[in-house]
Design a protein around this motif. Structure first.
Motif, PDB file in Angstrom:
ATOM      1  N   MET A   1     -45.271 -13.576 -11.200  1.00 27.22           N
ATOM      2  CA  MET A   1     -44.545 -14.624 -10.483  1.00 27.22           C
ATOM      3  C   MET A   1     -43.056 -14.275 -10.469  1.00 27.22           C
ATOM      4  SD  MET A   1     -44.767 -18.757 -11.046  1.00 27.22           S
ATOM      5  CE  MET A   1     -44.097 -18.708 -12.714  1.00 27.22           C
ATOM      6  N   THR A   2     -42.442 -14.324  -9.302  1.00 27.42           N
ATOM      7  CA  THR A   2     -41.035 -13.961  -9.134  1.00 27.42           C
ATOM      8  C   THR A   2     -40.267 -15.106  -8.492  1.00 27.42           C
ATOM      9  OG1 THR A   2     -41.629 -11.618  -8.834  1.00 27.42           O
ATOM     10  CG2 THR A   2     -39.442 -12.300  -8.081  1.00 27.42           C
ATOM     11  N   ARG A   3     -39.162 -15.501  -9.113  1.00 30.18           N
ATOM     12  CA  ARG A   3     -38.284 -16.489  -8.513  1.00 30.18           C
ATOM     13  C   ARG A   3     -37.369 -15.796  -7.522  1.00 30.18           C
ATOM     14  NH1 ARG A   3     -38.440 -20.445  -7.456  1.00 30.18           N
ATOM     15  NH2 ARG A   3     -36.393 -21.297  -7.878  1.00 30.18           N
ATOM     16  N   ILE A   4     -37.195 -16.377  -6.343  1.00 30.91           N
ATOM     17  CA  ILE A   4     -36.342 -15.808  -5.314  1.00 30.91           C
ATOM     18  C   ILE A   4     -35.335 -16.861  -4.863  1.00 30.91           C
ATOM     19  CG2 ILE A   4     -36.249 -14.795  -2.997  1.00 30.91           C
ATOM     20  CD1 ILE A   4     -39.059 -13.783  -3.385  1.00 30.91           C
ATOM     21  N   VAL A   5     -34.073 -16.474  -4.771  1.00 32.82           N
ATOM     22  CA  VAL A   5     -33.028 -17.337  -4.224  1.00 32.82           C
ATOM     23  C   VAL A   5     -32.391 -16.628  -3.042  1.00 32.82           C
ATOM     24  CG1 VAL A   5     -30.734 -18.325  -4.624  1.00 32.82           C
ATOM     25  CG2 VAL A   5     -32.528 -18.602  -6.340  1.00 32.82           C
ATOM     26  N   LEU A   6     -32.417 -17.283  -1.898  1.00 34.05           N
ATOM     27  CA  LEU A   6     -31.813 -16.749  -0.688  1.00 34.05           C
ATOM     28  C   LEU A   6     -30.504 -17.474  -0.424  1.00 34.05           C
ATOM     29  CD1 LEU A   6     -35.121 -17.149  -0.277  1.00 34.05           C
ATOM     30  CD2 LEU A   6     -34.630 -15.935   1.826  1.00 34.05           C
ATOM     31  N   SER A   7     -29.550 -16.788   0.189  1.00 32.74           N
ATOM     32  CA  SER A   7     -28.264 -17.422   0.463  1.00 32.74           C
ATOM     33  C   SER A   7     -27.690 -16.928   1.785  1.00 32.74           C
ATOM     34  CB  SER A   7     -27.272 -17.141  -0.666  1.00 32.74           C
ATOM     35  OG  SER A   7     -27.019 -15.754  -0.784  1.00 32.74           O
ATOM     36  N   THR A   8     -26.916 -17.797   2.411  1.00 39.04           N
ATOM     37  CA  THR A   8     -26.269 -17.455   3.683  1.00 39.04           C
ATOM     38  C   THR A   8     -24.824 -17.038   3.496  1.00 39.04           C
ATOM     39  OG1 THR A   8     -25.466 -19.711   4.052  1.00 39.04           O
ATOM     40  CG2 THR A   8     -27.668 -19.182   4.874  1.00 39.04           C
ATOM     41  N   GLY A   9     -24.239 -17.339   2.330  1.00 34.91           N
ATOM     42  CA  GLY A   9     -22.802 -17.202   2.200  1.00 34.91           C
ATOM     43  C   GLY A   9     -22.117 -18.259   3.051  1.00 34.91           C
TER      44      GLY A   9
ATOM     45  N   ARG B   1     -33.415   1.141   6.315  1.00 35.98           N
ATOM     46  CA  ARG B   1     -32.933   0.101   5.410  1.00 35.98           C
ATOM     47  C   ARG B   1     -32.683   0.702   4.031  1.00 35.98           C
ATOM     48  NH1 ARG B   1     -37.658  -2.975   7.409  1.00 35.98           N
ATOM     49  NH2 ARG B   1     -36.975  -4.559   8.921  1.00 35.98           N
ATOM     50  N   PRO B   2     -31.653   0.228   3.352  1.00 33.17           N
ATOM     51  CA  PRO B   2     -31.488   0.651   1.958  1.00 33.17           C
ATOM     52  C   PRO B   2     -32.603   0.064   1.117  1.00 33.17           C
ATOM     53  CG  PRO B   2     -29.933  -1.082   2.498  1.00 33.17           C
ATOM     54  CD  PRO B   2     -30.613  -0.708   3.780  1.00 33.17           C
ATOM     55  N   ASP B   3     -32.895   0.695   0.004  1.00 28.76           N
ATOM     56  CA  ASP B   3     -33.902   0.152  -0.894  1.00 28.76           C
ATOM     57  C   ASP B   3     -33.524  -1.270  -1.305  1.00 28.76           C
ATOM     58  OD1 ASP B   3     -35.483   2.326  -0.771  1.00 28.76           O
ATOM     59  OD2 ASP B   3     -34.987   3.119  -2.751  1.00 28.76           O
ATOM     60  N   ILE B   4     -34.540  -2.040  -1.658  1.00 21.91           N
ATOM     61  CA  ILE B   4     -34.325  -3.447  -1.991  1.00 21.91           C
ATOM     62  C   ILE B   4     -33.280  -3.607  -3.086  1.00 21.91           C
ATOM     63  CG2 ILE B   4     -35.419  -5.511  -2.925  1.00 21.91           C
ATOM     64  CD1 ILE B   4     -38.029  -4.569  -1.644  1.00 21.91           C
ATOM     65  N   ASP B   5     -33.330  -2.763  -4.113  1.00 19.84           N
ATOM     66  CA  ASP B   5     -32.407  -2.943  -5.233  1.00 19.84           C
ATOM     67  C   ASP B   5     -30.980  -2.554  -4.890  1.00 19.84           C
ATOM     68  OD1 ASP B   5     -32.705  -0.227  -5.096  1.00 19.84           O
ATOM     69  OD2 ASP B   5     -33.338   0.049  -7.183  1.00 19.84           O
ATOM     70  N   ALA B   6     -30.757  -2.002  -3.686  1.00 21.94           N
ATOM     71  CA  ALA B   6     -29.400  -1.650  -3.272  1.00 21.94           C
ATOM     72  C   ALA B   6     -28.606  -2.869  -2.822  1.00 21.94           C
ATOM     73  CB  ALA B   6     -29.446  -0.624  -2.139  1.00 21.94           C
ATOM     74  N   TRP B   7     -29.266  -3.817  -2.188  1.00 20.01           N
ATOM     75  CA  TRP B   7     -28.530  -4.941  -1.594  1.00 20.01           C
ATOM     76  C   TRP B   7     -28.976  -6.310  -2.122  1.00 20.01           C
ATOM     77  CZ3 TRP B   7     -31.065  -8.478   1.697  1.00 20.01           C
ATOM     78  CH2 TRP B   7     -32.383  -8.132   2.050  1.00 20.01           C
ATOM     79  N   THR B   8     -29.935  -6.296  -3.058  1.00 19.19           N
ATOM     80  CA  THR B   8     -30.316  -7.522  -3.761  1.00 19.19           C
ATOM     81  C   THR B   8     -29.953  -7.351  -5.231  1.00 19.19           C
ATOM     82  OG1 THR B   8     -32.567  -6.793  -4.314  1.00 19.19           O
ATOM     83  CG2 THR B   8     -32.238  -7.834  -2.148  1.00 19.19           C
ATOM     84  N   ALA B   9     -30.123  -8.410  -6.000  1.00 15.63           N
ATOM     85  CA  ALA B   9     -29.813  -8.320  -7.430  1.00 15.63           C
ATOM     86  C   ALA B   9     -30.745  -9.229  -8.204  1.00 15.63           C
ATOM     87  CB  ALA B   9     -28.360  -8.712  -7.685  1.00 15.63           C
TER      88      ALA B   9
ATOM     89  N   VAL C   1     -31.377 -12.690  -2.878  1.00 17.96           N
ATOM     90  CA  VAL C   1     -31.475 -12.005  -1.595  1.00 17.96           C
ATOM     91  C   VAL C   1     -30.512 -12.673  -0.614  1.00 17.96           C
ATOM     92  CG1 VAL C   1     -33.018 -11.311   0.270  1.00 17.96           C
ATOM     93  CG2 VAL C   1     -33.934 -11.586  -2.038  1.00 17.96           C
ATOM     94  N   PRO C   2     -29.375 -11.994  -0.292  1.00 15.68           N
ATOM     95  CA  PRO C   2     -28.892 -10.734  -0.861  1.00 15.68           C
ATOM     96  C   PRO C   2     -28.161 -10.971  -2.183  1.00 15.68           C
ATOM     97  CG  PRO C   2     -27.331 -11.503   0.773  1.00 15.68           C
ATOM     98  CD  PRO C   2     -28.461 -12.510   0.750  1.00 15.68           C
ATOM     99  N   ARG C   3     -27.653  -9.884  -2.787  1.00 16.20           N
ATOM    100  CA  ARG C   3     -26.867 -10.031  -4.001  1.00 16.20           C
ATOM    101  C   ARG C   3     -25.605 -10.829  -3.679  1.00 16.20           C
ATOM    102  NH1 ARG C   3     -25.671  -5.645  -7.029  1.00 16.20           N
ATOM    103  NH2 ARG C   3     -27.486  -4.489  -6.344  1.00 16.20           N
TER     104      ARG C   3
ATOM    105  N   PHE D   1     -28.419 -22.411   0.356  1.00 21.07           N
ATOM    106  CA  PHE D   1     -29.249 -21.679  -0.594  1.00 21.07           C
ATOM    107  C   PHE D   1     -30.684 -22.148  -0.381  1.00 21.07           C
ATOM    108  CE2 PHE D   1     -25.229 -21.468  -2.997  1.00 21.07           C
ATOM    109  CZ  PHE D   1     -25.196 -20.126  -3.359  1.00 21.07           C
ATOM    110  N   ALA D   2     -31.633 -21.279  -0.665  1.00 22.52           N
ATOM    111  CA  ALA D   2     -33.050 -21.638  -0.598  1.00 22.52           C
ATOM    112  C   ALA D   2     -33.767 -21.019  -1.779  1.00 22.52           C
ATOM    113  CB  ALA D   2     -33.677 -21.165   0.713  1.00 22.52           C
ATOM    114  N   GLY D   3     -34.705 -21.775  -2.341  1.00 20.82           N
ATOM    115  CA  GLY D   3     -35.479 -21.281  -3.473  1.00 20.82           C
ATOM    116  C   GLY D   3     -36.941 -21.125  -3.111  1.00 20.82           C
ATOM    117  N   ALA D   4     -37.565 -20.078  -3.632  1.00 13.96           N
ATOM    118  CA  ALA D   4     -38.980 -19.814  -3.355  1.00 13.96           C
ATOM    119  C   ALA D   4     -39.607 -19.131  -4.553  1.00 13.96           C
ATOM    120  CB  ALA D   4     -39.121 -18.934  -2.114  1.00 13.96           C
ATOM    121  N   GLU D   5     -40.919 -19.139  -4.568  1.00 13.34           N
ATOM    122  CA  GLU D   5     -41.702 -18.505  -5.630  1.00 13.34           C
ATOM    123  C   GLU D   5     -42.633 -17.491  -4.995  1.00 13.34           C
ATOM    124  OE1 GLU D   5     -41.601 -18.339  -9.499  1.00 13.34           O
ATOM    125  OE2 GLU D   5     -41.479 -20.461  -8.990  1.00 13.34           O
ATOM    126  N   LEU D   6     -42.658 -16.288  -5.531  1.00 12.96           N
ATOM    127  CA  LEU D   6     -43.590 -15.263  -5.088  1.00 12.96           C
ATOM    128  C   LEU D   6     -44.661 -15.123  -6.161  1.00 12.96           C
ATOM    129  CD1 LEU D   6     -44.120 -13.166  -2.794  1.00 12.96           C
ATOM    130  CD2 LEU D   6     -42.986 -11.490  -4.251  1.00 12.96           C
TER     131      LEU D   6
END
Length: 318
Positions: free
Chosen positions: A1-9, A72-80, A88-90, A310-315
């Motif tokens: 299970m992975t917590r994900i937070v998305l943001s628009t800035g 595209r850059p690898d996921i770990d390049a632009w997320t944290a 997503v993104p960092r 901001f948005a929160g989701a669960e994977l």
């Protein structure tokens, strides 16, 4: 299970925007377009892989990160990943904050609980959303927090019909239980005023009879019913509740929309794996849980300086 937070800035990109009356159409395009734009901007910070003289893409290290075959850059390049949460993104927290002193702003949040989320986790969602906004704006309290519950709308052929239908929507017990968590924030001084969305006359009357801290605001959309029902106007006036209108979409971030935003499609961010890219991305069922919209309004200038989501989701792995 992975917590994900998305943001628009901050989506106020061309200087502060003038306050205007809410539009008449409800849409989640502002959210989805802003997320997509922020994803693309973060990826562009790590330039696409250069090409060789024959035009073939080279797989090279770029800013210390591997660029994959689709540019595209690898996921770990632009997320944290921070504290087991994937951003997503960092986010550059060092660049966060408002331009002027806190006293110059009216800061409003609207928190949407999504239909796919667990009711018993709403207190966690409230805390997570509030902490993210406070960290983004570098503040310790907000002025108004409006909550939008799933399954409630204000629609009908006329205001009377909309008001009648609204009385049967939602779940009173769940809403009152959730409200108690918001009351705690109010009592702690973290929130100056509390508000609700899409509560008609009967639903509002039942609600205020059961809660300790009454809502200061009831925000409704009158696009499909022309005007506010007179009984609701009367009740709000007698209870000292301010009626506001809005143009927000009720189901602001459906699961399919979120998966499209994070998938490998033409406009996707390439975070989630799919059948063609099973080894290139995260796998599992994606569950959207909440969305928060925040606005920092500069009182003496009548402009919005900072606005975003901001948005929160669960994977969940299958």
């Amino acid at each position: 299970m992975t917590r994900i937070v998305l943001s628009t800035g901050n989506i106020v990109t061309a200087g502060p925007s003038i306050i205007r009356k809410p539009g008449t159409s409800r849409s989640n395009l502002e959210l989805t377009n802003s997320l997509r734009s922020n994803f693309q901007a973060a990826q562009q910070d790590y330039a696409a892989s250069p090409t060789s003289s024959n035009g073939n893409e080279l797989h090279v290290q770029n800013n210390g990160h591997q660029v994959n075959g689709n540019g595209r850059p690898d996921i770990d390049a632009w997320t944290a990943t921070e504290d087991s949460v994937l951003y997503v993104p960092r986010i550059d927290w060092a660049a966060a904050g408002l331009q002027e002193g806190r006293a110059q702003y009216e800061i409003t949040l609207k928190l949407f609980f999504l239909p796919s989320a667990l009711v018993e986790k709403r207190r966690e969602y409230i805390d997570e959303a509030l902490q993210l906004v406070m960290k983004e704006l570098q503040i310790e309290h907000i002025d108004l927090l409006i909550v939008s519950f799933p399954g409630i709308s204000f629609e009908g052929d006329c205001e009377w019909q909309a008001d009648k239908i609204n009385a049967t929507m939602g779940n009173d017990d769940e809403e009152v239980t959730t409200w108690s968590a918001l009351e705690s924030l109010y009592e702690q001084g973290k929130v100056g005023r509390l508000g609700i969305a899409e509560f008609g006359t009967e639903k509002l009357q039942r609600f205020i009879e059961r809660v300790k801290v009454r809502p200061a605001v009831d925000q409704i959309n009158t696009k499909d019913c022309c005007s506010v029902p007179p009984p609701l106007v009367k009740l709000a006036k007698s209870e000292g509740i301010e009626l506001l209108t809005h143009g927000d979409c009720t189901d602001i971030l459906p699961s399919g929309t979120l998966r499209e935003l994070l998938g490998h499609g033409a406009q996707g961010a390439g975070v989630l794996a799919d059948d063609e890219h099973a080894q290139n991305g995260l796998q599992g069922n994606l569950i959207p849980e909440w969305v928060v919209k925040y606005t920092a309004f500069v009182n003496y200038r009548g402009v919005i300086e900072n606005k975003g989501y901001f948005a929160g989701a669960e994977l969940v792995k299958v």
